[in-house]
Design an enzyme around this catalytic site. Structure first.
Site, short mmCIF file in Angstrom:
data_model
loop_
_atom_site.label_atom_id
_atom_site.label_comp_id
_atom_site.label_asym_id
_atom_site.label_seq_id
_atom_site.Cartn_x
_atom_site.Cartn_y
_atom_site.Cartn_z
N SER A 100 0.84 -1.20 0.00
CA SER A 100 0.00 0.00 0.00
C SER A 100 0.88 1.24 0.00
CB SER A 100 -0.94 -0.03 1.21
OG SER A 100 -1.94 0.96 1.08
N ASN A 101 0.33 2.38 0.32
CA ASN A 101 1.09 3.64 0.37
C ASN A 101 0.47 4.54 1.43
OD1 ASN A 101 -0.96 5.51 -0.89
ND2 ASN A 101 -0.80 3.94 -2.49
N PRO A 102 1.15 5.65 1.79
CA PRO A 102 0.66 6.44 2.95
C PRO A 102 -0.43 7.46 2.65
CG PRO A 102 2.93 7.05 2.36
CD PRO A 102 2.43 6.15 1.30
#
Ligand code: CTP
Length: 404
Positions: free
Chosen positions: A212-214
């Site tokens: 995923s990513n932030p």
């Protein structure tokens, strides 16, 4: 000053701070701006200001905890909550905390739990209190619900010996202007459907691990709230984020890029504007294990396959629909964003850089450059995400008009 529509109403809640003495002039300014007004004074506020001066300025009886109890079972907090804008002046740390935690033990906090219109906080407290993490966390919570803040400003405090610093309350004239701006949303998106995607996607490798990513989702949620306030029917397709559902918006929760693709395309079928703020993962695991993978001694490699490009898929059947993308680039931003806009058939892309402090991932502000497919670009100043959303929608409407 321009004036509000004749029917608009402002509810003023007065907090327990020295700045409560500015409440009567704030009420007068609001009435000059065309608002009908009501006023609630909490117990602490009445230590600083008399009911008579508030009633005189509001042109109505002041509502207090006593009138609330006397009026039961008429639920005075619900009647007062039917307002276009609630303005909390001399907003104290205590009042902010009560609202952020959903307390309802006095008239002011019970009313704040019930209001549905715009909410404008005008804090007044000394710098030490204002900058405390507890107060700032409450401010963040309230902002995530779409509440607005005016000040506090730099300047001298009301109490002798407290000196200067951040904490002085905004002036009555500024407060009335800000309240007016909040209710003066042009209903210019009425009759239009807008779809906005937000947040990250999660690409599961097995039941407990994912790529995923932030992305926080704040930009997309701001677009949803702003478009809803301007009259659009809004569908928000959201990846996993830590934000409350915006009131009045249809929210569809998804996890993976494939789910987001399907949900966006379904919702976009009858939409006139689509805004892709989501940070969609470009790849997913070729194989998603149904059981948790145990650790092995050696190296492992994961085979990834490309995810569908949602914006590009929308661009293939664009017709008159306005398509807007976001891009985060570390270098050659304008050229890369223009290339993306051409490749995906987007009307424009808002470009930002991950390295800027307080903007982009997780921040409340954003500094973007609007990039068109022909490579022309327009750098916007650093703005709150809600202000970026407002400008984005202004541009979307310009694109619609020019396509006619
Ligand atoms: N986007 C999308 N579907 C994807 C990837 C991106 O709809 N699978 C959208 C994003 O929501 C954004 C825009 O496309 O509005 C640009 O995203 P970005 O990740 O910068 O584009 P990519 O094509 O993935 O380019 P890059 O090679 O830089 O990752």
């Amino acid at each position: 000053m321009t004036t509000s529509n004749p029917s608009q109403h402002a509810l003023v809640i007065v907090g327990g701070s020295m700045a409560a003495v500015k409440a009567p002039s704030t009420l007068r300014r609001l009435r000059e701006a065309g608002f009908e007004t009501d006023v609630i004074a909490g117990r602490a506020a009445l230590e600083f200001i008399t009911p008579l001066s508030l009633s005189t300025a509001a042109g109505r009886q002041v509502a207090t905890d006593e009138t609330w109890f006397e009026a039961r079972p008429d639920a005075q907090h619900l009647t007062l909550a039917r307002t276009d804008v609630t303005v909390i002046v001399a907003a104290s740390a205590d009042l902010l905390a009560r609202a952020a935690h959903g307390l309802a033990s006095d008239l002011a906090s019970a009313t704040l739990l019930s209001v549905r219109g715009q909410v404008l906080w005008v804090p007044a407290m000394n710098e030490q209190m204002w900058t405390h993490p507890a107060v700032q966390a409450n401010v963040t919570t309230l902002k995530s619900w779409g509440h607005s803040f005016l000040g506090p400003a730099q300047g001298a405090f009301g109490t002798l010996g407290e000196g200067t610093g951040t904490g002085r309350m905004a002036e009555p004239e500024e407060i009335a202007a800000a309240a007016l701006a909040l209710v003066s949303h042009p209903p210019d998106l009425q009759g239009l459907k807008l779809v906005v995607s937000a947040g990250p996607t999660r690409e599961y490798l097995d039941p407990v691990r994912f790529i995923s990513n932030p992305s926080s989702g704040k930009m997309g949620y701001a677009v949803a709230m702003e478009a809803q306030a301007r009259g659009a029917a809004v569908t928000l397709i959201s990846g996993p984020v830590n934000l409350p559902d915006p009131p009045g918006v249809t929210v569809v929760k998804v996890e993976s890029a494939v789910q987001m693709h399907d949900a966006v395309l379904a919702a976009a079928a009858d939409a006139q504007i689509v805004v892709m703020t989501a940070a969609v993962a470009d790849y997913r695991a070729a194989e998603q294990k149904t059981e948790k993978e145990a650790k092995t001694a050696g190296e492992v490699s994961i085979q990834l396959v490309p995810n569908p490009d949602i914006l590009a898929a929308l661009g293939q059947h664009k017709s008159k629909r306005v398509l807007i993308g976001f891009a985060m680039e570390t270098h050659a931003g304008v050229e890369r964003a223009a290339l993306k806009a051409r490749r995906k058939n987007a009307d424009f892309i808002l470009l930002n850089y991950p390295t800027q402090q307080g903007t982009a991932f997780g921040g409340d502000d954003n500094q973007v450059t609007l990039v068109r497919p022909d490579g022309t670009a327009e750098a916007w100043p650093r703005l709150s995400k809600r202000e970026v959303a407002a400008r984005l929608l202004d541009e979307a409407l310009k694109v619609r008009q020019s396509a006619r």
